[in-house]
Design a protein around this motif. Sequence first.
Motif, PDB file in Angstrom:
ATOM      1  N   GLU A  73      29.607  16.026  69.784  1.00 36.88           N
ATOM      2  CA  GLU A  73      28.861  16.236  71.027  1.00 36.88           C
ATOM      3  C   GLU A  73      28.901  17.701  71.435  1.00 36.88           C
ATOM      4  O   GLU A  73      27.901  18.258  71.886  1.00 36.88           O
ATOM      5  N   GLU A  74      30.036  18.338  71.226  1.00 36.01           N
ATOM      6  CA  GLU A  74      30.161  19.766  71.550  1.00 36.01           C
ATOM      7  C   GLU A  74      29.264  20.612  70.666  1.00 36.01           C
ATOM      8  O   GLU A  74      28.650  21.578  71.125  1.00 36.01           O
ATOM      9  N   LEU A  75      29.164  20.238  69.380  1.00 36.10           N
ATOM     10  CA  LEU A  75      28.370  21.012  68.423  1.00 36.10           C
ATOM     11  C   LEU A  75      26.925  20.529  68.326  1.00 36.10           C
ATOM     12  O   LEU A  75      26.136  21.097  67.567  1.00 36.10           O
ATOM     13  N   ASN A  76      26.603  19.472  69.057  1.00 36.96           N
ATOM     14  CA  ASN A  76      25.264  18.879  69.013  1.00 36.96           C
ATOM     15  C   ASN A  76      24.883  18.502  67.585  1.00 36.96           C
ATOM     16  O   ASN A  76      23.817  18.851  67.072  1.00 36.96           O
ATOM     17  N   LEU A  77      25.779  17.784  66.922  1.00 34.44           N
ATOM     18  CA  LEU A  77      25.576  17.394  65.529  1.00 34.44           C
ATOM     19  C   LEU A  77      26.009  15.942  65.350  1.00 34.44           C
ATOM     20  O   LEU A  77      27.080  15.664  64.811  1.00 34.44           O
ATOM     21  N   PRO A  78      25.203  14.999  65.802  1.00 36.06           N
ATOM     22  CA  PRO A  78      25.596  13.584  65.733  1.00 36.06           C
ATOM     23  C   PRO A  78      25.653  13.070  64.304  1.00 36.06           C
ATOM     24  O   PRO A  78      25.053  13.645  63.392  1.00 36.06           O
ATOM     25  N   ARG A  79      26.354  11.984  64.138  1.00 39.13           N
ATOM     26  CA  ARG A  79      26.442  11.340  62.833  1.00 39.13           C
ATOM     27  C   ARG A  79      25.099  10.725  62.474  1.00 39.13           C
ATOM     28  O   ARG A  79      24.426  10.128  63.328  1.00 39.13           O
ATOM     29  N   LEU A  80      24.693  10.886  61.243  1.00 37.84           N
ATOM     30  CA  LEU A  80      23.396  10.371  60.813  1.00 37.84           C
ATOM     31  C   LEU A  80      23.467   8.863  60.592  1.00 37.84           C
ATOM     32  O   LEU A  80      24.375   8.363  59.928  1.00 37.84           O
ATOM     33  N   GLY A  81      22.494   8.160  61.162  1.00 39.12           N
ATOM     34  CA  GLY A  81      22.390   6.732  60.910  1.00 39.12           C
ATOM     35  C   GLY A  81      21.638   6.475  59.621  1.00 39.12           C
ATOM     36  O   GLY A  81      21.133   7.399  58.970  1.00 39.12           O
ATOM     37  N   GLY A  82      21.542   5.242  59.233  1.00 38.03           N
ATOM     38  CA  GLY A  82      20.811   4.905  58.018  1.00 38.03           C
ATOM     39  C   GLY A  82      19.304   5.036  58.228  1.00 38.03           C
ATOM     40  O   GLY A  82      18.810   4.997  59.356  1.00 38.03           O
ATOM     41  N   THR A  83      18.581   5.217  57.144  1.00 37.64           N
ATOM     42  CA  THR A  83      17.121   5.296  57.194  1.00 37.64           C
ATOM     43  C   THR A  83      16.517   4.180  56.351  1.00 37.64           C
ATOM     44  O   THR A  83      17.143   3.681  55.410  1.00 37.64           O
ATOM     45  N   LYS A  84      15.301   3.809  56.693  1.00 36.64           N
ATOM     46  CA  LYS A  84      14.609   2.758  55.962  1.00 36.64           C
ATOM     47  C   LYS A  84      13.829   3.337  54.782  1.00 36.64           C
ATOM     48  O   LYS A  84      13.165   4.363  54.924  1.00 36.64           O
ATOM     49  N   ALA A  85      13.930   2.685  53.672  1.00 33.65           N
ATOM     50  CA  ALA A  85      13.137   3.090  52.503  1.00 33.65           C
ATOM     51  C   ALA A  85      11.661   2.823  52.776  1.00 33.65           C
ATOM     52  O   ALA A  85      11.299   1.856  53.449  1.00 33.65           O
ATOM     53  N   SER A  86      10.822   3.698  52.284  1.00 32.44           N
ATOM     54  CA  SER A  86       9.376   3.518  52.446  1.00 32.44           C
ATOM     55  C   SER A  86       8.677   4.004  51.179  1.00 32.44           C
ATOM     56  O   SER A  86       9.271   4.694  50.353  1.00 32.44           O
ATOM     57  N   GLY A  87       7.427   3.644  51.054  1.00 38.25           N
ATOM     58  CA  GLY A  87       6.680   4.073  49.868  1.00 38.25           C
ATOM     59  C   GLY A  87       5.324   3.400  49.811  1.00 38.25           C
ATOM     60  O   GLY A  87       4.781   2.983  50.842  1.00 38.25           O
ATOM     61  N   THR A  88       4.815   3.287  48.611  1.00 35.87           N
ATOM     62  CA  THR A  88       3.478   2.726  48.433  1.00 35.87           C
ATOM     63  C   THR A  88       3.458   1.737  47.277  1.00 35.87           C
ATOM     64  O   THR A  88       4.224   1.863  46.311  1.00 35.87           O
ATOM     65  N   VAL A  89       2.569   0.762  47.413  1.00 32.19           N
ATOM     66  CA  VAL A  89       2.332  -0.197  46.332  1.00 32.19           C
ATOM     67  C   VAL A  89       0.824  -0.324  46.149  1.00 32.19           C
ATOM     68  O   VAL A  89       0.038   0.114  47.004  1.00 32.19           O
ATOM     69  N   LYS A  90       0.413  -0.912  45.036  1.00 33.24           N
ATOM     70  CA  LYS A  90      -1.010  -1.148  44.777  1.00 33.24           C
ATOM     71  C   LYS A  90      -1.300  -2.641  44.836  1.00 33.24           C
ATOM     72  O   LYS A  90      -0.604  -3.443  44.208  1.00 33.24           O
ATOM     73  N   ALA A  91      -2.320  -2.975  45.613  1.00 30.09           N
ATOM     74  CA  ALA A  91      -2.722  -4.376  45.757  1.00 30.09           C
ATOM     75  C   ALA A  91      -4.105  -4.579  45.146  1.00 30.09           C
ATOM     76  O   ALA A  91      -4.948  -3.676  45.184  1.00 30.09           O
TER      77      ALA A  91
END
Length: 350
Positions: A73-91
């Motif tokens: 909090e003092e350094l303004n550098l929070p712990r990174l949370g998880g991220t969702k995978a994303s991308g593309t597919v062909k239909a």
Amino acid sequence: MAFSILTFSQIRKAIIQEYRNGTGITVPDDSDAAIRADGTSSVVEGLYHHQLYIQRQLFISTADEPYLYIHAEELNLPRLGGTKASGTVKAVSNVDLTLTVGSQLTDGNGYYWSVISDTVVTANVETTIDVIADQAGASWNYSGTTLLWVSPVAGLNGTATVINIAGGSDQEELEDWRARLLERKQLGFNRDRSVDLKSLIKSVAGVASIYVYPKRRGLGSLDAAITAAGDPPTLPSTALIEAVQVVLDEYAGFWADCRIFSPTQQLLDVTAIVTGSGVNLTEVEQTIRDYIAELTPAESFQSATLVSRIMALDNVTDVDLTPSSNVEPTVDWMNVYWLRAGTITVSAVL
């Protein structure tokens, strides 16, 4: 010289010595004075331990997890949370239809990816669909080639071809977070160093590595290539690039023309013909893939290094590798190529 912390035994001896000096009694172990000395020594030892605990929390390198949040909090550098995978597919469909937002794909093993926006699919024409994982985490990055539609609408081919699904990451490891906090503390405040920009970009969840190229597009320009978190790291999604660009513009946009970009994937086909009795060809192939996965953007393929790794495998006596010479990826103002595994063919000498 560090302050000397006394042990329980040392504290007890000092107290008993004072009893003896002040009263002249012998203080046997079963005496009232010895029992009081035991109790007092326990309390004093506990206070020493408490002071050591407090001291440990004062510094990022030794602080326990709850106190790292205070430093962050003092350094303004929070712990990174998880991220969702994303991308593309062909239909593919044999009729015109619209895939609505929220339509799901699955790998059949409990993992689901959802369509991001309504997309029109024209009959008998492969259509690119943007998808995102239902949950955050690196396990939602998909390395397969096909996914199945959940309850596909009439006319839609039940199998979708995967172009790329990556960028998912777990919550930042505690020691990785500690390292970022230490780095920020040591760097102090300065805007125009490469390490400052790397530290800033690392604060965006999902970023694996950063490569800074000053003056890539001319004087006053500052570009940075990023890769997305994964095992191995992958090309960043458009959403990740845009997220990093927003952070970079806010930080450095007033003094430099800054751009975030993705490396350009350059597939490298490798053929290995190995000699030896009882060689595990699957292990050879995995060795090749692991080596290429370690390559960073703009890093060259060293054939001799790969040959040495293959020769170190059990029962391998010789290997004929193609390409047999080094491969240098292109780096210019338009592209930074990144060697990735293409078609890997492994066979044994007959």
